[in-house]
Scaffold this motif. Structure first.
Motif, mmCIF file in Angstrom:
data_model
loop_
_atom_site.group_PDB
_atom_site.id
_atom_site.type_symbol
_atom_site.label_atom_id
_atom_site.label_comp_id
_atom_site.label_asym_id
_atom_site.label_seq_id
_atom_site.Cartn_x
_atom_site.Cartn_y
_atom_site.Cartn_z
ATOM 1 N N VAL A 28 26.692 44.707 37.930
ATOM 2 C CA VAL A 28 25.297 45.108 38.148
ATOM 3 C C VAL A 28 25.226 46.505 38.746
ATOM 4 O O VAL A 28 24.422 47.347 38.334
ATOM 5 C CB VAL A 28 24.587 44.087 39.059
ATOM 6 C CG1 VAL A 28 23.262 44.643 39.562
ATOM 7 C CG2 VAL A 28 24.354 42.790 38.305
ATOM 8 N N GLY A 32 23.549 49.414 36.749
ATOM 9 C CA GLY A 32 22.312 49.947 37.319
ATOM 10 C C GLY A 32 22.294 51.453 37.408
ATOM 11 O O GLY A 32 21.230 52.081 37.331
ATOM 12 N N ARG A 35 20.682 52.996 34.392
ATOM 13 C CA ARG A 35 19.292 52.655 34.111
ATOM 14 C C ARG A 35 18.408 53.299 35.162
ATOM 15 O O ARG A 35 18.625 53.118 36.361
ATOM 16 C CB ARG A 35 19.094 51.132 34.120
ATOM 17 C CG ARG A 35 19.859 50.399 33.032
ATOM 18 C CD ARG A 35 19.719 48.893 33.220
ATOM 19 N NE ARG A 35 18.333 48.477 33.169
ATOM 20 C CZ ARG A 35 17.696 48.079 32.084
ATOM 21 N NH1 ARG A 35 18.344 48.040 30.930
ATOM 22 N NH2 ARG A 35 16.439 47.711 32.126
ATOM 23 N N GLY A 38 16.625 50.476 37.025
ATOM 24 C CA GLY A 38 17.425 49.429 37.608
ATOM 25 C C GLY A 38 17.059 48.053 37.069
ATOM 26 O O GLY A 38 16.427 47.921 36.011
ATOM 27 N N PHE A 39 17.451 47.004 37.800
ATOM 28 C CA PHE A 39 17.216 45.626 37.359
ATOM 29 C C PHE A 39 16.255 44.862 38.260
ATOM 30 O O PHE A 39 15.957 43.698 37.991
ATOM 31 C CB PHE A 39 18.547 44.861 37.302
ATOM 32 C CG PHE A 39 19.482 45.355 36.239
ATOM 33 C CD1 PHE A 39 19.335 44.958 34.924
ATOM 34 C CD2 PHE A 39 20.506 46.231 36.555
ATOM 35 C CE1 PHE A 39 20.190 45.418 33.940
ATOM 36 C CE2 PHE A 39 21.370 46.695 35.586
ATOM 37 C CZ PHE A 39 21.222 46.290 34.273
ATOM 38 N N TYR A 42 13.134 42.842 37.046
ATOM 39 C CA TYR A 42 13.221 41.484 36.498
ATOM 40 C C TYR A 42 13.022 40.436 37.579
ATOM 41 O O TYR A 42 13.407 39.266 37.390
ATOM 42 C CB TYR A 42 14.577 41.274 35.827
ATOM 43 C CG TYR A 42 14.844 42.198 34.671
ATOM 44 C CD1 TYR A 42 14.236 42.004 33.433
ATOM 45 C CD2 TYR A 42 15.702 43.276 34.810
ATOM 46 C CE1 TYR A 42 14.475 42.854 32.378
ATOM 47 C CE2 TYR A 42 15.955 44.143 33.765
ATOM 48 C CZ TYR A 42 15.334 43.930 32.547
ATOM 49 O OH TYR A 42 15.567 44.781 31.493
ATOM 50 N N PHE A 91 22.009 37.996 42.652
ATOM 51 C CA PHE A 91 21.584 39.012 41.687
ATOM 52 C C PHE A 91 20.553 39.959 42.298
ATOM 53 O O PHE A 91 20.670 41.182 42.183
ATOM 54 C CB PHE A 91 21.011 38.325 40.449
ATOM 55 C CG PHE A 91 20.315 39.254 39.494
ATOM 56 C CD1 PHE A 91 21.034 40.047 38.615
ATOM 57 C CD2 PHE A 91 18.922 39.343 39.488
ATOM 58 C CE1 PHE A 91 20.390 40.915 37.742
ATOM 59 C CE2 PHE A 91 18.267 40.195 38.624
ATOM 60 C CZ PHE A 91 19.004 40.987 37.740
ATOM 61 N N VAL A 95 21.127 43.977 42.886
ATOM 62 C CA VAL A 95 20.313 45.021 42.256
ATOM 63 C C VAL A 95 19.529 45.804 43.306
ATOM 64 O O VAL A 95 19.219 46.989 43.108
ATOM 65 C CB VAL A 95 19.363 44.410 41.209
ATOM 66 C CG1 VAL A 95 20.160 43.718 40.099
ATOM 67 C CG2 VAL A 95 18.378 43.434 41.829
ATOM 68 N N ARG A 99 19.707 49.860 43.971
ATOM 69 C CA ARG A 99 18.529 50.735 44.049
ATOM 70 C C ARG A 99 18.557 51.582 45.316
ATOM 71 O O ARG A 99 18.240 52.775 45.297
ATOM 72 C CB ARG A 99 17.258 49.899 44.018
ATOM 73 C CG ARG A 99 16.886 49.291 42.683
ATOM 74 C CD ARG A 99 16.432 50.341 41.670
ATOM 75 N NE ARG A 99 17.557 50.931 40.965
ATOM 76 C CZ ARG A 99 17.475 52.020 40.216
ATOM 77 N NH1 ARG A 99 16.314 52.650 40.112
ATOM 78 N NH2 ARG A 99 18.531 52.503 39.597
#
Length: 470
Positions: A28, A32, A35, A38-39, A42, A91, A95, A99
């Protein structure tokens, strides 16, 4: 021999889960960095998935007396649901750390909510950490840190990340509500509980859906409606289905506080999005002080009302009204004045740091003789009882900073920040929507609001003014 085999299997599964967790966290963190958003966006799908699995595996039967007492996401679930909850928590923490690390080592945004992040962190210290150390009942649990890490990470959300978070929240809520309504046909006792005070003729039940209860399902249904206003589906039939399912769910919950909040939220949406004059007035710095003073006076009025109810002031004036059951329910908010009185007495015993985060646990509820009192049924009273004056002052500062951040962004995302703020304020009167010592379905509204105010662009004074004669 059987005991050895059992513990061997258990330790083996625990080791594999730990190894998989380490690999998942590393994956992750690595993914991340590639991206921009990030995640964490979700959040709603993974949280609601945990709620669905927990409720379905619990096998609850709401037709039994007291079935909702003590039921929650963390209770009554099977082994698979508990492992899923741990995976979801891991999770979200992973994440969130990604961040925060991205913010610390990456380039800073020009409009990042640094003041709100500081206020949120200080609020957590005063509301959770200090009472946990110096309160009436000192305690420490690793769950206390979850809301801090995830909340700070939510404040790193970008504008595109906030838009995508709304979309994911909308889609997850529609599926969540649809599954709950489907169970009305498949397994009615899992989602419906008897209700003698029904406001719907011929319908003597309350709809809990897959949530922990009607008062949890109501706000989620309203949040789905608000997300549909902000980001409607492109396909008309799907949008109509989502609206119909959410409205039916909200109606069947028979949550009167949520009905009132729904009326207020849609009124605010109309005023912020549909009234250019009011929208410009709210976002103009010249009038911000006056608006904030009015908000502060409203807050003081709510606190005074809470004190009157909690301290039983002027109770004799209502004796005639309370002679009837309707009058009793109206004045006591269906018995919540007793809980407020207990919270007030608990605060008076430890006025500086309160009881501590373990207030309203099984031991405390046993002491007060109220097994169904899971919180003070009021945000201010709950903070006072759990965190004392220190926590209440820090929470007040956090609310002021949050309002100042929201104010120029009320109309962002089609007015969703204004609606979510209204929902949190109204629910604070009879519920506890701001939680800092735990992370569950109740805190998702606050986390979504933090994402929106972090990513939204402020509305400047240079509003579009139509040319003369147009």
């Amino acid at each position: 021999m059987d005991v050895v085999i059992f513990f061997g299997i258990y330790l083996g599964v625990a080791f594999l889960f730990t190894l998989g967790s380490v690999l998942a966290v590393g994956g992750v963190l690595h993914a991340g960095t590639r991206r921009v958003d990030g995640f964490l966006i979700y959040l709603f799908p993974v949280m609601l998935l945990a709620v669905v699995v927990s409720t379905l595996s619990s096998g609850r039967n709401l037709s039994l007396p007291g079935a909702l007492v003590g039921f929650g996401v963390e209770m009554g679930a099977g082994g698979a649901a508990k492992w899923l909850q741990r995976a979801v928590t891991l999770f979200l923490l992973a994440v969130s750390v990604e961040r925060l690390a991205n913010m610390a080592f990456g380039s800073r945004k020009a409009d990042s909510p640094r003041a709100l992040m500081v206020a949120f962190a200080l609020c957590w210290v005063a509301v959770v950490a200090l009472p946990a150390a110096f309160g009436t009942r000192p305690s420490f649990r690793h769950e206390y840190v979850y809301a801090l890490v995830i909340g700070l990470a939510a404040l790193t959300t970008t504008e595109t990340g906030a838009q995508r978070a709304i979309l994911f929240a909308r889609n997850a809520l529609v599926v969540f509500i649809a599954l709950g309504l489907l169970l009305l046909v498949i397994k009615r006792d899992m989602v419906l509980s008897p209700y003698t005070g029904s406001w719907l003729p011929g319908f003597e039940w309350r709809f809990s859906g897959l949530a922990s209860g009607p008062n949890a399902m109501g706000p989620l249904s309203l949040l789905c409606l608000l997300s549909l206003v902000s980001q409607p589906f492109e396909k008309r039939w799907l949008n109509r289905f989502a609206w119909g399912a959410a409205m039916v769910s909200l109606l069947l919950t028979q949550s009167k506080t949520t009905w009132i909040a729904a009326a207020a939220c849609f009124l605010v949406l109309h005023l912020v999005s549909g009234s250019p004059f009011l929208s410009r007035w709210l976002s103009t710095p010249r009038y911000q002080l006056a608006a904030q003073v009015l908000l502060a006076l409203l807050g003081l009025a709510v606190v005074a009302l809470i004190y009157v109810a909690g301290a039983n002031v002027f109770r004799t004036q209502f004796e005639a009204l309370m002679a009837t059951q309707q009058g009793t329910d109206l004045v006591t908010f269906t018995g919540r004045d007793q809980i407020w009185a207990i919270a007030w007495e608990t605060f008076l015993r430890s006025p500086w740091f309160g009881y501590g985060p373990e207030i309203w646990d099984a031991y405390f509820r046993y002491q007060i003789g109220l097994p169904a009192a899971f919180h003070a049924h009021n945000q201010v009273m709950n903070v006072l009882a759990a965190s004392g004056v220190v926590g209440t002052l820090a929470f007040s500062v956090y609310c002021v900073v949050l309002v100042r951040r929201i104010w120029p962004r009320l109309g962002a995302f089609n007015g969703l920040p204004a609606a979510l703020g209204t929902l949190l304020v109204l629910r604070s009167i009879s519920e506890v929507p701001f939680a800092f010592d735990s992370f569950g379905s109740e805190t998702m509204v606050q986390m979504l609001l933090l994402m929106l105010v972090a990513g939204a662009k402020p509305r400047t004074d240079r509003a579009r003014v139509p040319a003369h004669g147009q």
